[in-house]
Design an enzyme around this catalytic site. Sequence first.
Site, mmCIF file in Angstrom:
data_model
loop_
_atom_site.group_PDB
_atom_site.id
_atom_site.type_symbol
_atom_site.label_atom_id
_atom_site.label_comp_id
_atom_site.label_asym_id
_atom_site.label_seq_id
_atom_site.Cartn_x
_atom_site.Cartn_y
_atom_site.Cartn_z
ATOM 1 N N SER A 1 6.560 7.773 -6.297
ATOM 2 C CA SER A 1 5.306 7.409 -5.741
ATOM 3 C C SER A 1 4.321 8.193 -5.546
ATOM 4 O O SER A 1 3.590 8.463 -4.368
ATOM 5 C CB SER A 1 5.824 6.747 -4.200
ATOM 6 N N SER B 1 2.226 1.675 -0.584
ATOM 7 C CA SER B 1 2.435 2.424 -2.181
ATOM 8 C C SER B 1 2.754 1.142 -3.035
ATOM 9 O O SER B 1 2.678 1.398 -4.196
ATOM 10 C CB SER B 1 3.307 3.466 -2.122
ATOM 11 N N LYS C 1 0.231 0.642 -6.041
ATOM 12 C CA LYS C 1 0.681 1.327 -7.242
ATOM 13 C C LYS C 1 1.013 0.432 -8.278
ATOM 14 O O LYS C 1 0.915 0.643 -9.465
ATOM 15 C CB LYS C 1 1.659 2.534 -7.128
#
Length: 390
Positions: free
Chosen positions: A121, A61, A64
Amino acid sequence: MWGKRLVSIVLLVLITALNPFTVQAQAQPPEIGSKTAILMEASTGEVIYEKNADERCSPASITKIMTLILIFDALEEGKITLDEMVTTSAHARSMGGSQVFLEEGEQQTVETLIKCIVVASGNDASVAMAEHIAGTEEAFIAMMNERAAGLGMTQTRFEDCCGLTESPEHLTTARDVALMSRELITVYPQIIDYSTIWMENIVHHTAKGSSEFGLANTNKLLKMETDFTVTGLKTGSTSRAGCCLSATGKKNNTDLIAVVMAAPDYKTRFVEARALLNYGFSLCRRYEDTDPLQLPEIKVKGGKEETVALKYEGPFSIVRTDGKEFSNIEKKLELPDFLEAPVEEGAKAGTLTYYQDGEKLGFVRVTAAQEVEKASYRDYLLRMWKRFCI
């Protein structure tokens, strides 16, 4: 003989104590067990520590961070607004992993989805924003890779916008993560308003009615005891990536970025990132000139006005990452005898250079504070008449 040796030792101690460049008990870099890591000073991009920083890994993640850069790019360019509504597609709703459980057709504001991405997230929120900005996630991924190339992230390839993919081609490095983290926090410092949120509720508005959902920050470093201010930034973990973290902190007006990838477990990434940031702050020293030299006016040859005021292009500041203190700072102002008309506002007129014990630290440009047009024949006659009448 012993007397002379004793005197020599005393003199050596005195010289060492008086030397402004001496660093007493300089900190040693921490032991990092994670596969790859890097520590970077944000304003300069200088690397203070690295371990296998160019080894390609799955980022999970941490992906991102680039998604957020593109979101803030779109906000900056006026393509979207914070209060603009975003509709969740079936594709966005289908995302697994970390999610905020958006329903198909559900609408949320851009700002709410930013919070869902940064704090919780949310994979579904990331895809919803990607589709809103680019039309499709695929088109958004192309934008991500183009933006990465522009930042010099030569070892990075994105295959999705949230890091959930199991694609073996979705890879980056600790150095590249530090580069995109630096871009996000320096170009868009407002990200800190979101990355420091610990908990916040959002409201789902669907056909089934309205319900609250709690966002809890995945960055547990925010609640750990530190000697600096934790400002962000993003966690990530999958079975392929292991545990990852891009952590940012601030102390004495200095920002550092610590990236830890492929950590062996959940806690290690936070412990090692904190250790790296502590190490960096023990070495960093910032000098800011709050009282620059006063600037004179400078003559303009052939100008409608005979002189022009000057200004500094900006404040001067510099960060050392070697633990050495700033002392005996000298400033040298260099200006030409005159400027040639026409003079544009902001035109370079000279420099103010900073030195420490003969070492050049850097400089700040001196520019024209206003425009000066070229004098016409009439201007010369008027000038002569004024002088004659005095």
